[in-house]
Design a protein around this motif. Structure first.
Motif, PDB file in Angstrom:
ATOM      1  N   ALA A  37      14.072   8.325  15.949  1.00 48.09           N
ATOM      2  CA  ALA A  37      14.425   9.606  15.338  1.00 48.09           C
ATOM      3  C   ALA A  37      15.936   9.717  15.149  1.00 48.09           C
ATOM      4  CB  ALA A  37      13.916  10.753  16.205  1.00 48.09           C
ATOM      5  N   ILE A  41      17.756  10.136  11.648  1.00 51.12           N
ATOM      6  CA  ILE A  41      18.521  11.346  11.361  1.00 51.12           C
ATOM      7  C   ILE A  41      19.944  10.986  10.943  1.00 51.12           C
ATOM      8  CG2 ILE A  41      19.601  13.349  12.468  1.00 51.12           C
ATOM      9  CD1 ILE A  41      16.923  13.785  13.948  1.00 51.12           C
ATOM     10  N   THR A  45      20.843  11.368   7.081  1.00 51.15           N
ATOM     11  CA  THR A  45      21.807  12.415   6.735  1.00 51.15           C
ATOM     12  C   THR A  45      22.973  11.822   5.944  1.00 51.15           C
ATOM     13  OG1 THR A  45      21.217  13.601   8.752  1.00 51.15           O
ATOM     14  CG2 THR A  45      23.244  14.264   7.673  1.00 51.15           C
ATOM     15  N   SER A 107      14.243   6.589   7.022  1.00 50.63           N
ATOM     16  CA  SER A 107      15.609   6.990   6.655  1.00 50.63           C
ATOM     17  C   SER A 107      15.682   7.331   5.172  1.00 50.63           C
ATOM     18  CB  SER A 107      16.603   5.878   6.968  1.00 50.63           C
ATOM     19  OG  SER A 107      16.610   5.622   8.352  1.00 50.63           O
ATOM     20  N   ALA A 110      14.087  10.615   4.755  1.00 53.85           N
ATOM     21  CA  ALA A 110      15.011  11.645   5.239  1.00 53.85           C
ATOM     22  C   ALA A 110      16.142  11.853   4.233  1.00 53.85           C
ATOM     23  CB  ALA A 110      15.584  11.249   6.593  1.00 53.85           C
ATOM     24  N   THR A 114      17.170  15.261   2.512  1.00 50.44           N
ATOM     25  CA  THR A 114      18.507  15.779   2.804  1.00 50.44           C
ATOM     26  C   THR A 114      19.277  16.011   1.501  1.00 50.44           C
ATOM     27  OG1 THR A 114      18.529  14.537   4.869  1.00 50.44           O
ATOM     28  CG2 THR A 114      20.647  15.367   4.075  1.00 50.44           C
ATOM     29  N   MET A 160      18.148  21.868   7.489  1.00 49.38           N
ATOM     30  CA  MET A 160      18.328  20.543   8.080  1.00 49.38           C
ATOM     31  C   MET A 160      17.630  20.449   9.433  1.00 49.38           C
ATOM     32  SD  MET A 160      19.826  18.406   6.131  1.00 49.38           S
ATOM     33  CE  MET A 160      20.459  17.083   7.131  1.00 49.38           C
ATOM     34  N   PHE A 164      14.809  17.872  10.587  1.00 49.28           N
ATOM     35  CA  PHE A 164      14.914  17.028  11.785  1.00 49.28           C
ATOM     36  C   PHE A 164      13.637  17.124  12.617  1.00 49.28           C
ATOM     37  CE2 PHE A 164      19.851  17.370  11.975  1.00 49.28           C
ATOM     38  CZ  PHE A 164      19.917  16.546  10.857  1.00 49.28           C
ATOM     39  N   LEU A 167      10.997  15.173  10.987  1.00 49.15           N
ATOM     40  CA  LEU A 167      11.252  13.740  11.117  1.00 49.15           C
ATOM     41  C   LEU A 167      10.859  13.226  12.497  1.00 49.15           C
ATOM     42  CD1 LEU A 167      14.683  13.399   9.291  1.00 49.15           C
ATOM     43  CD2 LEU A 167      12.482  12.479   8.549  1.00 49.15           C
ATOM     44  N   ILE A 168      11.188  13.997  13.527  1.00 49.73           N
ATOM     45  CA  ILE A 168      10.862  13.565  14.889  1.00 49.73           C
ATOM     46  C   ILE A 168       9.353  13.410  15.031  1.00 49.73           C
ATOM     47  CG2 ILE A 168      10.885  14.234  17.316  1.00 49.73           C
ATOM     48  CD1 ILE A 168      13.601  15.638  16.720  1.00 49.73           C
ATOM     49  N   THR A 171       7.911  10.353  13.156  1.00 46.25           N
ATOM     50  CA  THR A 171       8.146   8.998  13.655  1.00 46.25           C
ATOM     51  C   THR A 171       6.838   8.423  14.190  1.00 46.25           C
ATOM     52  OG1 THR A 171       8.790   9.870  15.822  1.00 46.25           O
ATOM     53  CG2 THR A 171      10.578   9.282  14.304  1.00 46.25           C
ATOM     54  N   CYS A 211      10.440  18.857  20.319  1.00 46.82           N
ATOM     55  CA  CYS A 211      10.566  19.644  19.080  1.00 46.82           C
ATOM     56  C   CYS A 211      10.687  21.154  19.298  1.00 46.82           C
ATOM     57  CB  CYS A 211       9.371  19.370  18.160  1.00 46.82           C
ATOM     58  SG  CYS A 211       9.402  17.696  17.510  1.00 46.82           S
TER      59      CYS A 211
END
Lengths: 229, 245
Positions: A37, A41, A45, A107, A110, A114, A160, A164, A167-168, A171, A211
């Motif tokens: 993660a 991130i 980003t 990524s 993400a 982003t 954002m 995140f 995204l966590i 994973t 989370c």
């Protein structure tokens, strides 16, 4: 607990023992989840901010390639992106191990998301801010650094943080291509012990513990934004 | 006489099918105060915005203080340093204090030291009548105060020309006076000013010349006294009768 006991009671009792015994293994999964993660991130980003700025560029040659990457990553399932990178790219001679493949795929995903947040935040600023900066003789970089980004950043933080959190959780998809992280660790324990209920509960609890504070924090700063300028 | 500060020759600008500027020519000499009036959509704001290249013109030439804007070798940022602009919506930077609003470009663009920039900023805040607001944020100020900060911010760059784009149109009536006072002082100090405004009192008092624009063209121009009292064109007369009543 020996084999007999677990055969006897295994299907009826909630087995705390299996949790305790396998906790170290699950925790090593947590480590990899956090590492994955974190990587996603940071990389996402960085790439996302660059893509977002590219999407706002005056020149088509800069804008279009960025738009292409953003649309592809946003409008296809993340699992397909992971499959493509892990199973597809070897056909082109690019072979990645499970963990780097998952990290790269996520990524990119993400970064695409982003980029949209960055572009949206900058686009939402009044054009007068850009014009005032320009009329004072600032060049593009000065305008961005001192006037636009500090304001856009504040608008970017809540979405954002939401990204995140997503995204966590996502994973966990890396388990499907066999990358070792929390979900994969859980699956392996279950393959050995057949205790799906206990292990999945613990795995879910770990995700929740990571989370939930993030969600709480996001809500807090969203409230603050209403009162700020 | 030395060279004129602004020379615009035959400039054209369109937005889609709309002709915003349809062959406008204009010369403004040093120290001259020119007020531009006209109905909304007549191109007066566009003209102002073209002069500091916030809008790119389609055709024509613009020369600011002997530097051709339309020359690709011209560094537009350098030219803009010499042109202050004041907007209808103030456009102060909301994340910075009043002082920082005024010092930012001085330090980053004019490369002044922080101390010098602050000294200049405080002097200008005193000049526009709100020295006590230095450490406030823009949202803590009234509209009139914000616009005076915006004027101070532009002046801090020590520009050769000041452009005002309807500087009092977004203000409550009781705040218009305080902004006009600052502008009058500037005019009397010899600043070259181009002002889009419907403040006829201001025009009568300080303008050397008034320009009436309609449909992207300069319809007529003259001294404030002449243009307001004896307009030659029917369109000017019609417009004045609506605004002056």
């Amino acid at each position: 607990m020996n084999l007999n006991e677990s055969l006897l009671f295994g299907s009826v009792m909630f087995d705390f023992d299996v949790i305790v015994k396998n906790l170290p293994y699950l925790l090593s999964g947590v480590k990899f989840t956090i590492a994955l993660a974190f990587l996603v991130i940071v990389l996402g980003t960085l790439m996302g901010v660059i893509l977002g700025l590219m999407k706002l560029a005056r020149y088509r040659l800069v804008r279009y390639p960025a738009g292409f990457v953003v649309e592809i990553t946003r409008d296809t399932p993340i699992i397909m992106q992971m499959f493509f990178i892990f199973f597809g790219l070897p056909a082109l001679g690019i072979r990645l191990n499970t963990f780097p493949a998952a990290a790269l795929a996520m990524s990119l995903f993400a970064a695409g998301n982003t980029a949209e947040i960055v572009r949206g935040a900058i686009d939402s600023l009044p054009t007068g801010q850009f014009e005032a900066a320009k009329s004072l003789g600032m060049n593009y970089l000065q305008m961005m650094i001192y006037v636009i980004l500090p304001q856009a950043l504040r608008r970017m933080i809540p979405p954002m943080m939401g990204l995140f959190t997503t995204l966590i959780k996502d994973t966990s998809l890396a388990a499907i291509i066999g990358a070792f992280e929390l979900t994969r660790a859980g699956q392996e324990v279950i393959e050995r012990t057949f205790r799906s209920l206990e292990i999945y509960l613990v795995v879910a609890a770990f995700y929740f513990l990571i989370c939930y504070p993030l969600s709480l924090y996001t809500r807090k700063i969203e409230k603050r934004r209403v009162t700020g300028f | 006489m030395n060279h004129p500060m602004i020379v615009a020759k035959d400039i054209y600008k369109h937005f889609g099918k709309v002709k915003a500027l349809d062959g406008v020519s204009l010369v403004v000499s040093k120290g001259e105060v020119v007020v531009i009036i006209g109905p909304s959509g007549s191109g007066k704001s566009t003209l102002l915005r073209c002069l500091n290249h916030l809008e790119r013109i389609d055709r024509g030439t613009i020369i600011i203080d002997n530097i051709p804007l339309t020359d690709s070798r011209t560094n537009i940022h350098k030219v803009r340093e010499e042109i202050g602009m004041v907007f209808q919506q103030f456009n102060l930077f909301p994340h910075l204090t009043v002082l920082r609003n005024i010092t930012l470009a001085q330090i980053k663009v004019r490369k002044r030291s922080a101390e010098e920039a602050e000294r200049i900023a405080r002097d200008l805040l005193a000049k526009v009548g709100i020295p006590e607001k230095a450490d406030n944020y823009p949202f803590q100020l009234s509209g009139g105060q914000q616009q005076r900060v915006a004027i101070a911010r532009a002046l801090a760059m020590q520009p050769k020309i000041m452009l005002f784009d309807e500087p009092t149109s977004a203000l409550d009536p009781e705040m218009i006076g305080e902004v006009l006072e600052v502008m009058k002082t500037l005019a009397k100090e010899g600043m070259t000013m181009l002002v889009v405004s419907h403040e006829m009192g201001f025009a009568k008092e300080v303008a050397d010349r008034v320009i009436f624009m309609d449909e992207g063209k300069i319809v007529e121009e003259g001294t404030p006294e002449g243009l307001f009292n004896r307009p030659r064109e029917e369109r000017t007369r019609l417009f004045l009768s609506k605004v002056l009543k």
